[in-house]
Scaffold this motif. Structure first.
Motif, PDB file in Angstrom:
ATOM      1  N   HIS A  37      27.169  89.830 127.063  1.00 15.67           N
ATOM      2  CA  HIS A  37      28.469  90.590 128.026  1.00 15.67           C
ATOM      3  C   HIS A  37      28.687  90.540 129.014  1.00 15.67           C
ATOM      4  CE1 HIS A  37      27.116  93.524 124.344  1.00 15.67           C
ATOM      5  NE2 HIS A  37      28.222  94.177 124.463  1.00 15.67           N
ATOM      6  N   ILE A  52      32.161  91.864 132.561  1.00 11.65           N
ATOM      7  CA  ILE A  52      32.982  92.556 133.180  1.00 11.65           C
ATOM      8  C   ILE A  52      33.679  92.401 133.627  1.00 11.65           C
ATOM      9  CG2 ILE A  52      32.896  94.743 134.080  1.00 11.65           C
ATOM     10  CD1 ILE A  52      29.819  95.354 132.668  1.00 11.65           C
ATOM     11  N   ARG A  97      37.030  94.791 139.151  1.00 15.55           N
ATOM     12  CA  ARG A  97      38.897  95.270 139.032  1.00 15.55           C
ATOM     13  C   ARG A  97      39.429  94.550 140.302  1.00 15.55           C
ATOM     14  NH1 ARG A  97      42.157  99.213 137.772  1.00 15.55           N
ATOM     15  NH2 ARG A  97      40.634 100.251 136.876  1.00 15.55           N
ATOM     16  N   PRO A 156      40.726  93.984 130.155  1.00 17.95           N
ATOM     17  CA  PRO A 156      40.596  95.143 130.739  1.00 17.95           C
ATOM     18  C   PRO A 156      40.057  95.161 131.675  1.00 17.95           C
ATOM     19  CG  PRO A 156      39.466  95.277 128.431  1.00 17.95           C
ATOM     20  CD  PRO A 156      40.552  94.243 128.727  1.00 17.95           C
ATOM     21  N   ASP A 162      36.840  96.320 134.545  1.00 14.30           N
ATOM     22  CA  ASP A 162      35.436  97.405 134.040  1.00 14.30           C
ATOM     23  C   ASP A 162      35.496  98.624 132.999  1.00 14.30           C
ATOM     24  OD1 ASP A 162      35.579  97.496 137.402  1.00 14.30           O
ATOM     25  OD2 ASP A 162      36.557  98.755 137.693  1.00 14.30           O
ATOM     26  N   GLN A 163      34.987  97.210 132.222  1.00 17.54           N
ATOM     27  CA  GLN A 163      34.684  97.582 130.722  1.00 17.54           C
ATOM     28  C   GLN A 163      34.535  96.358 130.115  1.00 17.54           C
ATOM     29  OE1 GLN A 163      37.918  98.775 128.295  1.00 17.54           O
ATOM     30  NE2 GLN A 163      39.063  99.925 130.028  1.00 17.54           N
ATOM     31  N   ARG A 220      37.150  93.592 123.006  1.00 19.43           N
ATOM     32  CA  ARG A 220      36.723  95.099 123.673  1.00 19.43           C
ATOM     33  C   ARG A 220      37.129  95.653 122.641  1.00 19.43           C
ATOM     34  NH1 ARG A 220      41.008  98.719 125.257  1.00 19.43           N
ATOM     35  NH2 ARG A 220      39.450 100.541 126.253  1.00 19.43           N
TER      36      ARG A 220
END
Length: 108
Positions: free
Chosen positions: A19, A21, A24, A59, A61-62, A79
């Protein structure tokens, strides 16, 4: 942020199950990840040079899953069930870098 687990297949392609992330602070447009940063993160997660195609704005912060495509020699950035990007193995470009000019040549 990477959770590393990788394997080599007999054909030399890297598989990835991890994963990433996109924080932002790495936004491109205000509500999505910078494209170049996202592509670099996907390549780093795969452990090899990739030709990346963004399908939709990444996207922020996911957790995004990096998964090997079982049908093609590529990795997928997902996602949930939504495809964000694909990355195909690409040979790194090797460039012949010329020698820089000396000071006198630069002033001429």
């Amino acid at each position: 942020m990477l959770a590393l687990r990788r394997r080599e297949f007999a054909d030399g392609y890297m598989t990835a199950s991890r994963h990433i992330i996109i924080r932002r602070r790495f936004c491109g447009p205000p509500q999505s990840g910078n494209g170049g940063y996202t592509c670099g993160m996907l390549s780093a997660a795969a452990g090899t040079a990739l030709e990346v195609r963004l399908i939709r704005p990444p996207p922020l912060d996911q957790p995004l899953e990096v998964r090997e495509d079982p049908e093609n020699p590529q990795v997928l950035l997902l996602r949930g069930d939504d495809l964000v990007a694909t990355g195909k193995p690409k040979k790194a470009v090797e460039l012949a870098v010329p020698e820089p000019p000396d000071y006198a040549e630069a002033l001429a």
